[in-house]
Design a protein around this motif. Structure first.
Motif, PDB file in Angstrom:
ATOM      1  N   ASP A 134      -7.763   2.919 -16.557  1.00 56.97           N
ATOM      2  CA  ASP A 134      -6.940   1.803 -16.823  1.00 56.97           C
ATOM      3  C   ASP A 134      -7.961   0.704 -16.645  1.00 56.97           C
ATOM      4  OD1 ASP A 134      -3.726   0.516 -15.691  1.00 56.97           O
ATOM      5  OD2 ASP A 134      -5.507  -0.956 -16.045  1.00 56.97           O
ATOM      6  N   PHE A 159       1.214   4.082  -2.769  1.00 55.51           N
ATOM      7  CA  PHE A 159       0.903   5.327  -2.241  1.00 55.51           C
ATOM      8  C   PHE A 159       1.909   6.268  -3.006  1.00 55.51           C
ATOM      9  CE2 PHE A 159       1.408   8.768   1.092  1.00 55.51           C
ATOM     10  CZ  PHE A 159       0.070   9.039   1.254  1.00 55.51           C
ATOM     11  N   TRP A 218      -7.292   5.483  -8.518  1.00 55.40           N
ATOM     12  CA  TRP A 218      -5.899   5.720  -9.521  1.00 55.40           C
ATOM     13  C   TRP A 218      -6.607   5.437 -10.792  1.00 55.40           C
ATOM     14  CZ3 TRP A 218      -3.717   1.814 -12.435  1.00 55.40           C
ATOM     15  CH2 TRP A 218      -2.521   2.162 -13.093  1.00 55.40           C
ATOM     16  N   SER A 251      -8.461   9.026  -3.297  1.00 53.12           N
ATOM     17  CA  SER A 251      -7.653   7.432  -3.046  1.00 53.12           C
ATOM     18  C   SER A 251      -6.458   7.899  -2.397  1.00 53.12           C
ATOM     19  CB  SER A 251      -7.635   6.851  -4.232  1.00 53.12           C
ATOM     20  OG  SER A 251      -6.625   7.233  -5.176  1.00 53.12           O
ATOM     21  N   VAL A 252      -5.570   8.809  -2.542  1.00 48.40           N
ATOM     22  CA  VAL A 252      -4.584   8.900  -1.993  1.00 48.40           C
ATOM     23  C   VAL A 252      -4.766   9.403  -0.471  1.00 48.40           C
ATOM     24  CG1 VAL A 252      -2.590  10.786  -1.627  1.00 48.40           C
ATOM     25  CG2 VAL A 252      -3.022   9.800  -3.773  1.00 48.40           C
ATOM     26  N   MET A 300      -8.290   2.597  -3.161  1.00 51.77           N
ATOM     27  CA  MET A 300      -7.170   3.163  -3.698  1.00 51.77           C
ATOM     28  C   MET A 300      -7.096   2.950  -5.178  1.00 51.77           C
ATOM     29  SD  MET A 300      -3.675   2.104  -2.227  1.00 51.77           S
ATOM     30  CE  MET A 300      -2.127   3.220  -2.134  1.00 51.77           C
ATOM     31  N   LEU A 301      -7.290   1.649  -5.664  1.00 53.20           N
ATOM     32  CA  LEU A 301      -7.237   1.326  -7.309  1.00 53.20           C
ATOM     33  C   LEU A 301      -8.219   1.917  -7.930  1.00 53.20           C
ATOM     34  CD1 LEU A 301      -5.755  -2.157  -6.842  1.00 53.20           C
ATOM     35  CD2 LEU A 301      -4.691  -0.171  -7.393  1.00 53.20           C
ATOM     36  N   MET A 339       1.277   6.609  -6.639  1.00 50.69           N
ATOM     37  CA  MET A 339       0.389   7.712  -6.756  1.00 50.69           C
ATOM     38  C   MET A 339       0.743   9.234  -6.413  1.00 50.69           C
ATOM     39  SD  MET A 339      -3.007   5.838  -5.479  1.00 50.69           S
ATOM     40  CE  MET A 339      -3.436   4.237  -6.030  1.00 50.69           C
ATOM     41  N   VAL A 369      -8.273  -1.581   1.713  1.00 51.08           N
ATOM     42  CA  VAL A 369      -7.701  -0.412   1.120  1.00 51.08           C
ATOM     43  C   VAL A 369      -7.433  -0.534  -0.316  1.00 51.08           C
ATOM     44  CG1 VAL A 369      -5.661   1.261   1.553  1.00 51.08           C
ATOM     45  CG2 VAL A 369      -6.278  -0.324   3.468  1.00 51.08           C
ATOM     46  N   TYR A 370      -7.186  -1.754  -0.928  1.00 47.85           N
ATOM     47  CA  TYR A 370      -7.006  -1.649  -2.354  1.00 47.85           C
ATOM     48  C   TYR A 370      -8.182  -1.273  -3.233  1.00 47.85           C
ATOM     49  CZ  TYR A 370      -2.436  -4.181  -1.658  1.00 47.85           C
ATOM     50  OH  TYR A 370      -1.260  -4.231  -1.308  1.00 47.85           O
ATOM     51  N   SER A 419      -5.980   6.015   1.352  1.00 54.55           N
ATOM     52  CA  SER A 419      -4.651   5.157   1.537  1.00 54.55           C
ATOM     53  C   SER A 419      -3.904   5.757   2.723  1.00 54.55           C
ATOM     54  CB  SER A 419      -3.844   4.782   0.487  1.00 54.55           C
ATOM     55  OG  SER A 419      -3.508   5.810  -0.224  1.00 54.55           O
ATOM     56  N   ALA A 420      -3.809   6.984   2.636  1.00 57.93           N
ATOM     57  CA  ALA A 420      -3.000   7.469   3.993  1.00 57.93           C
ATOM     58  C   ALA A 420      -3.723   7.245   5.400  1.00 57.93           C
ATOM     59  CB  ALA A 420      -2.530   8.636   3.695  1.00 57.93           C
ATOM     60  N   VAL A 455       0.746  -1.090  -0.121  1.00 52.43           N
ATOM     61  CA  VAL A 455      -0.024   0.015   0.135  1.00 52.43           C
ATOM     62  C   VAL A 455       1.159   1.292  -0.121  1.00 52.43           C
ATOM     63  CG1 VAL A 455      -1.426   1.326   1.382  1.00 52.43           C
ATOM     64  CG2 VAL A 455      -1.974  -1.052   0.920  1.00 52.43           C
ATOM     65  N   VAL A 500      -7.889  -2.635 -14.020  1.00 46.56           N
ATOM     66  CA  VAL A 500      -7.890  -2.157 -12.549  1.00 46.56           C
ATOM     67  C   VAL A 500      -9.053  -1.488 -12.291  1.00 46.56           C
ATOM     68  CG1 VAL A 500      -6.719  -0.867 -11.000  1.00 46.56           C
ATOM     69  CG2 VAL A 500      -5.365  -2.093 -12.676  1.00 46.56           C
ATOM     70  N   ILE A 552      -6.993  -5.446   3.380  1.00 50.51           N
ATOM     71  CA  ILE A 552      -6.926  -5.738   1.979  1.00 50.51           C
ATOM     72  C   ILE A 552      -8.026  -4.546   1.244  1.00 50.51           C
ATOM     73  CG2 ILE A 552      -7.988  -7.132   0.070  1.00 50.51           C
ATOM     74  CD1 ILE A 552      -5.046  -7.860   1.346  1.00 50.51           C
TER      75      ILE A 552
END
Lengths: 178, 405
Positions: B85, A70, B158, B169-170, B154-155, A73, B150-151, B173-174, A66, B88, B148
């Motif tokens: 994409d 991160f 992105w 998504s940034v 996040m994806l 991105m 999170v993916y 994830s943080a 992750v 994804v 998991i």
């Protein structure tokens, strides 16, 4: 049954590993890495190392990759790299030699390990019946916080040093720019 | 091999197999229906808090509104942004939807845990538990699944190939990685007290009101877990991931039709699962309220079923609390979010865990518990002072360098 699990998990790992080095898009490569890590976790479960499997997923798939994503991105490097430029002279040639050497070491280790395993039954007693299913965790805890506590603490010191060093380096550059 | 379930020991027979398949079906259907009702519940309760009526047209009390919305989403056009994409983009909703259902599998949904029973019930002559799976690693499984999850978010952001989803998504994830640490550390206190990782074992350890982990661990791990879980769910006041005033719609801006529905479903399913998790870990799961030998018994319902009723009641309380959070609390600013996570919750949960561990050690070694605790509090107080000194030092350095944040 065990064979089926082994073959499937190994296939996952191999496909993932090949994906990591062949995909030109960094995000796809990172996702392939996740597939490999999951394959390792499945192997751990098949070997009745449940705790390791959980930690494998929590730490590697859940935190480290992750963080990779991160960074990818945040820096916006999610474009295909130009592979024709070679920043270090002869790095491909050296990488080939190093890879072959590693492969040789691995083959020797596995060949010797097979002999040792055949002659000696032992190691940790991880059968689920011992200590009501928590055998894994108890034995790991005894090893990590008992027998190898010094190495464990030294590793944590190493990590702290790495973190502090990273922060220091990053801050100094920022101060130099200003 | 994978389960502590007594039913799955020995050779595989037909009856256990059918029971497992039935359990999977029931858990899946209950999950979907619970999610549907949760969406309705949230809209209705929020409407009540804001002096509105809320959904009231489809079905009695508007109960079928979610169903109507779902059908509408199915018939909408499924858009694929040109700069996305493709692979994804298609994968992300499933990475979000599947974990939401997986962690529901380890929650004990009922069974008789009172009077020292271990929650094993007999169905069709087969001993089993009223939960889909009871792995050895129990709550660690839930942690792994939530990491998991999170993916998916996040994806999704992105792969949309668009600015606002990427920002969302940034942030996600943080936020999720930060609060996972606090979640795991507050969980450690529960595991320390109950001495087992398996969810059924944790429930069995909470037979009376004083044994409920919310009391037994002191209230602190529960509060930290509740806050961290809210952040992990990206629910208000931690919904920076999809802050509609700042990010249009957050990570799912570019999604439409069934893919959007999957995200929506996963979000509400996660809320239900997390509430059930909190109840399992801190409020005794299917255990009835019992104190000093007196047990509150619901008349007319057999003990085996009563656990499910208790669980449902407790979960409803937490679902209401989540809706209440959303209706009353304003969203945090990003730096407040990070400060709360890293400077308050993580050190707090770590310190509390150390305190509990010291007490446990003192009891095992026969030391005076009060003296040991006092010494530990003094040491932790010194650590707190050091931490505060470090914070004020870094603040001064920042001000000197003229940093803007």
């Amino acid at each position: 049954m065990e064979l089926v699990v082994f073959v499937l998990a190994s296939a996952m790992m191999l496909i993932g590993a090949v994906g990591v080095i062949t995909r030109s898009n960094p995000v796809h490569a990172a996702l392939s890495l996740v597939l490999t890590l999951f394959g390792v976790a499945v192997h751990f479960v098949a070997l009745e190392a449940y705790f390791l499997a959980a930690v494998q997923i929590i730490v590697y798939a859940g935190a480290i990759v992750v963080l990779f994503l991160f960074v990818i991105m945040l820096l916006g490097v999610d474009k295909a790299e130009n592979l024709s430029a070679e920043p270090l002279v002869a790095q491909r040639w050296l990488a080939g030699v190093a890879g072959l050497g590693l492969l040789g070491l691995l083959v020797v280790a596995v060949a010797r390990g097979a002999d040792v395993l055949a002659t000696r039954a032992g190691g940790l007693d991880t059968s689920a019946e011992a200590a009501g299913g928590d055998a894994n965790i108890q034995q790991l805890a005894r090893s990590v916080f008992g027998d190898y506590v010094v190495a464990f603490e030294l590793t944590s010191v190493l990590l702290v040093v790495a973190v502090v060093g990273t922060v220091m380096l990053a801050r100094r550059r920022a101060a130099g720019d200003a | 091999m994978l389960a502590l379930d007594p039913m799955l020991e020995g050779e595989v027979l037909w009856t256990p197999l059918i029971i497992v398949v039935l359990k999977v079906l029931v858990v899946f259907v209950v999950g979907l229906v619970a999610t549907m009702l949760m969406v309705w519940f949230e809209r209705k309760v929020i409407a009540g808090m804001q002096n509105r009526i809320g959904p009231n047209k489809a079905g009695p009390f508007g109960l079928l509104q979610t169903l109507a919305d779902g059908i509408k989403l199915f018939f909408k056009e499924d858009l694929l942004p040109r700069r996305s994409d493709r692979f994804v983009f298609a994968l992300a909703p499933f990475l979000s939807f599947v974990p939401a259902f997986l962690s529901f599998a380890i929650i004990p949904l009922g069974g008789d845990y009172r009077d020292g029973n271990d929650g094993i019930v007999t169905w069709f002559g087969v001993e089993t538990r009223v939960q889909l799976a009871d792995p050895h690693i129990g709550v660690l499984f839930a942690l792994a699944i939530s990491s998991i999850a999170v993916y998916g978010i996040m994806l999704a952001g992105w792969s949309s190939g668009s600015k606002y989803p990427l920002l969302g998504s940034v942030r996600a994830s943080a936020q999720m990685v930060s609060y996972e640490a606090a979640l795991g550390l507050s969980l450690a206190s529960v595991i320390l007290i109950s001495g087992t990782l398996s969810t059924s074992g944790i429930v069995a350890a909470q037979s009376t009101l004083t044994d409920w982990h919310v009391v037994a661990t002191g209230i602190v791990p529960f509060v930290i877990f509740l806050v961290a879980a809210t952040a992990e769910l990206n629910r208000p006041p931690f919904d920076l991931v999809e802050a509609e005033q700042e990010l249009v719609g957050g990570f799912n801006t570019e999604y439409s039709s069934i893919r959007f529905a999957l995200f929506y479903l996963a979000e509400f399913m996660n809320t239900v699962t997390m509430s059930a998790m909190i109840v399992t870990l801190f409020f005794g799961g299917p255990q009835p309220i019992s104190y000093g030998g007196v047990t509150l018994d619901i008349p007319l319902i057999p003990n085996g079923l009563e656990g499910t009723v208790w669980l449902l009641g407790k979960v409803l309380v937490f679902l209401y609390i989540y809706v209440w959070f959303r209706a009353t609390l304003p969203r945090l600013r990003y730096d407040q979010l990070m400060d709360l996570g890293w400077k308050v919750l993580i050190p707090g949960s770590l310190a509390w865990f150390m305190l509990l561990a010291v007490q446990r050690l003192a009891r095992n070694e026969g030391w005076n518990v009060f003296t040991t605790t006092a010494a530990a509090v003094v040491v932790l107080g010194m650590c707190y002072a050091l931490l505060q000194a470090a914070f004020s030092m870094s603040n001064r350095t920042r001000e000197r360098e003229g940093a803007q944040f």
